[in-house]
Write a protein that holds these residues in place. Structure first.
Motif, short mmCIF file in Angstrom:
data_model
loop_
_atom_site.label_atom_id
_atom_site.label_comp_id
_atom_site.label_asym_id
_atom_site.label_seq_id
_atom_site.Cartn_x
_atom_site.Cartn_y
_atom_site.Cartn_z
N PRO A 107 0.71 -1.19 -0.11
CA PRO A 107 0.16 -0.03 0.10
C PRO A 107 0.99 1.34 0.06
CG PRO A 107 -0.84 -1.50 1.55
CD PRO A 107 0.18 -2.16 0.93
N ARG A 110 1.99 1.83 -3.49
CA ARG A 110 0.83 2.20 -4.29
C ARG A 110 0.54 3.67 -4.22
NH1 ARG A 110 -1.93 -2.75 -3.10
NH2 ARG A 110 -1.47 -4.17 -4.70
N ASN A 111 0.75 4.20 -2.83
CA ASN A 111 0.54 5.69 -2.57
C ASN A 111 1.29 6.45 -3.23
OD1 ASN A 111 -1.89 5.22 -1.37
ND2 ASN A 111 -0.86 4.86 0.74
N ARG A 115 1.06 9.36 -5.72
CA ARG A 115 1.65 10.88 -5.62
C ARG A 115 2.42 11.20 -6.54
NH1 ARG A 115 2.29 8.84 -0.31
NH2 ARG A 115 4.51 8.78 -0.91
N SER A 134 -0.19 1.92 -10.23
CA SER A 134 -0.59 2.09 -8.72
C SER A 134 -1.77 1.30 -8.42
CB SER A 134 -0.63 3.51 -8.08
OG SER A 134 -1.70 4.17 -9.04
#
Length: 138
Positions: A107, A110-111, A115, A134
């Protein structure tokens, strides 16, 4: 598909089919006469200049075949009288295993990708690729 039907109209194909059937008969003869433990580990390759070429999948099988096959030459010659000797070659069987990819993004990763995609609005193609990456679960 019946290749024999096509072989009747194409002389080269017919020759290949006859040759293949001949090698299959030789292969079957050898496998019938040899111990079952060897049968899965070799195949007849061809007959070249009076020499039957047998391909073994490993050196241990090749050694055993080199000891046993000369005694079978009379049976082999009943199928093909042009065979005068037998050679055993080693060619390991393909044992490549399929690669299973088990990569996944955490996670946090992915974040970070999301971004980065938002920060790269001036490179829309790269931003779209990062966004797509992502969103993947696996």
């Amino acid at each position: 598909m019946n290749l024999n039907r096509f072989g009747k109209t194409n002389a080269q194909l017919n020759h290949l089919l006859v040759q293949s059937a001949h090698w299959q008969r030789l292969n079957a003869c050898l496998k019938q006469e040899l111990p079952a433990s060897l049968c899965a580990h070799f195949n007849v390759a061809c007959v070249r200049a009076g020499c039957l070429v047998v391909i073994a999948h490993n050196s241990m099988v090749a050694s055993r075949l080199r000891m046993v096959l000369p005694a079978l030459l009379p049976q082999i010659q009943k199928i093909d009288t042009t065979i005068e000797n037998i050679k055993v070659r080693v060619k390991p069987a393909d044992s490549k295993q399929k690669v299973i990819k088990n990569a996944s993004l955490s996670p946090v990763a992915r974040n970070a990708l999301m971004r980065s995609a938002q920060a790269l609005s001036h490179h829309p193609e790269l931003a779209a690729a990062l966004r797509s990456l992502s969103e993947k679960n696996d």
